[in-house]
Design a protein around this motif. Structure first.
Motif, short mmCIF file in Angstrom:
data_model
loop_
_atom_site.label_atom_id
_atom_site.label_comp_id
_atom_site.label_asym_id
_atom_site.label_seq_id
_atom_site.Cartn_x
_atom_site.Cartn_y
_atom_site.Cartn_z
N ASN A 228 39.72 41.34 34.17
CA ASN A 228 39.43 40.35 35.21
C ASN A 228 38.99 41.02 36.50
O ASN A 228 38.08 40.54 37.19
CB ASN A 228 40.67 39.47 35.45
CG ASN A 228 40.84 38.43 34.36
OD1 ASN A 228 39.88 37.84 33.90
ND2 ASN A 228 42.08 38.20 33.96
N ARG A 229 39.60 42.15 36.84
CA ARG A 229 39.19 42.88 38.04
C ARG A 229 37.77 43.40 37.91
O ARG A 229 36.95 43.27 38.83
CB ARG A 229 40.16 44.02 38.33
CG ARG A 229 39.74 44.86 39.55
CD ARG A 229 40.79 45.88 39.93
NE ARG A 229 41.02 46.88 38.89
CZ ARG A 229 40.24 47.94 38.67
NH1 ARG A 229 39.14 48.12 39.41
NH2 ARG A 229 40.53 48.80 37.73
N PRO B 117 48.75 42.86 28.61
CA PRO B 117 48.58 42.30 29.96
C PRO B 117 47.81 43.22 30.90
O PRO B 117 47.00 42.75 31.71
CB PRO B 117 50.02 42.09 30.44
CG PRO B 117 50.83 41.97 29.18
CD PRO B 117 50.15 42.88 28.20
N HIS B 118 48.03 44.54 30.80
CA HIS B 118 47.34 45.44 31.73
C HIS B 118 45.84 45.46 31.47
O HIS B 118 45.04 45.63 32.39
CB HIS B 118 47.92 46.85 31.65
CG HIS B 118 47.59 47.61 30.40
ND1 HIS B 118 48.20 47.35 29.19
CD2 HIS B 118 46.69 48.61 30.17
CE1 HIS B 118 47.70 48.17 28.27
NE2 HIS B 118 46.79 48.94 28.85
N ILE C 75 44.13 42.79 30.27
CA ILE C 75 43.66 41.51 30.82
C ILE C 75 43.45 41.64 32.33
O ILE C 75 42.41 41.24 32.86
CB ILE C 75 44.68 40.39 30.51
CG1 ILE C 75 44.73 40.10 29.01
CG2 ILE C 75 44.34 39.12 31.31
CD1 ILE C 75 43.53 39.37 28.48
N ASP C 76 44.42 42.22 33.02
CA ASP C 76 44.29 42.39 34.48
C ASP C 76 43.09 43.28 34.81
O ASP C 76 42.31 42.98 35.73
CB ASP C 76 45.56 43.01 35.05
CG ASP C 76 46.75 42.07 34.97
OD1 ASP C 76 46.54 40.86 34.80
OD2 ASP C 76 47.90 42.56 35.06
N LEU C 77 42.93 44.37 34.07
CA LEU C 77 41.81 45.27 34.31
C LEU C 77 40.48 44.56 34.07
O LEU C 77 39.53 44.68 34.87
CB LEU C 77 41.92 46.50 33.39
CG LEU C 77 40.74 47.47 33.40
CD1 LEU C 77 40.55 48.08 34.79
CD2 LEU C 77 40.93 48.56 32.34
N ASP D 201 39.02 46.66 27.67
CA ASP D 201 38.74 46.65 29.11
C ASP D 201 37.65 45.65 29.48
O ASP D 201 37.19 45.62 30.62
CB ASP D 201 38.36 48.05 29.60
CG ASP D 201 37.09 48.60 28.95
OD1 ASP D 201 36.42 47.85 28.21
OD2 ASP D 201 36.77 49.78 29.18
#
Length: 273
Positions: A89-90, A82-83, A85-87, A60
């Motif tokens: 960056n957020r 991918p999830h 990576i998205d988390l 995370d």
């Protein structure tokens, strides 16, 4: 922090290293590192402004984000999921450090580590051993490597601490073992000072060094010691008169001071033969 090889629960690409056994590397699950342990990892590595940290299996993103937010470092997280990576960056955007904390989907064995001053990882023993040649050959001398819970086989840690981890989701004991390695300069082989007709031949095993010192007018002396980053420390181990060498390794030369028989240190410039 992830405990994933390449950061994912989705498995590890096979490294092309001759030292890796033919059996496939074990898939590594994602396990979140408690924030208190994250803080201890960064403290053990001595992370500060100007460092570039790479977290292998970044989950995370909490190690990279904390390094950027609290220590002023720049960081890169390597992750396959991918999830996550998205988390990450957020969360980096929310923490206001998106300009210093970056996350990419990449296999850790394909990652360029050469610019890192700190590498952190929470993997598994076989993955650590598979990574060991890459760490030693790619990272600059003095780079700090911290592993959560797992060692590097015969490459002994330069420092080890056990920290409380009351919120750790795995293991019977609610503690984490953190190990720090300082990547050693390569000093194996002969080094000479032609002016003084002196040769120092070293045999290196990770940070441990054994050496023979040969010079005109004196018997061969056996030395032992260590190389920590670029810092070389050797002393006599043959029971003879005192010999001590303290030096700094700079690529193909060593700038040092040599003390013999209790005399004053003298400058000694060695070059790789």
């Amino acid at each position: 922090m992830s405990c994933a090889a390449g950061g994912a629960a989705g498995g590890t690409a096979r490294p092309a290293l001759a030292s890796i056994p033919p059996a496939p590397l074990e898939e590594v699950p994602y396990v979140q590192t408690p924030q208190s342990v994250v803080d201890a990892i960064l403290a053990l590595a001595g992370v500060q402004r100007g460092d570039r940290l790479i977290d292998l299996g970044s989950g995370d993103g909490r190690i990279v984000i904390t390094a950027a937010r609290t220590h002023g470092a720049r960081g890169l997280g390597i992750e396959l999921a991918p999830h996550l990576i998205d988390l990450s960056n957020r969360l980096a955007r929310e923490a206001g450090v998106a300009d210093r904390a970056r996350f990419v989907a990449q296999d850790l064995f394909d990652t360029d580590l050469s610019g890192a001053s700190v590498v952190t990882m929470y993997l598994l023993p076989d993955v650590n051993l598979a990574l060991r040649p890459k760490l030693l050959s790619t990272l600059a001398p003095g780079t700090r490597v911290v592993s959560h819970d797992w060692d590097m086989g015969e490459w002994r840690a330069d420092r080890q601490v056990v920290v409380p981890a009351p919120n750790k989701p795995v293991g019977l004991e609610r503690t984490s073992t953190l190990r720090l390695w300082i990547v050693p300069a390569r000093v194996d082989g002969p080094w000479t000072d032609p002016r003084r007709r002196l040769t120092l031949t070293m045999k290196q095993t990770f940070q441990d060094v054994e050496a023979e010192l040969r010079a005109d007018g004196m018997p061969v002396r056996r030395l032992g010691g260590t190389v920590a980053g670029r810092s070389l420390r050797l002393f006599a181990i043959d029971g003879g008169p005192l010999v001590r060498l303290n030096g700094t390794v700079r690529a193909d030369r060593i700038e040092s001071r040599l003390s013999m028989g209790g005399g004053a240190p003298r400058r000694l410039a060695l070059r790789r033969d």
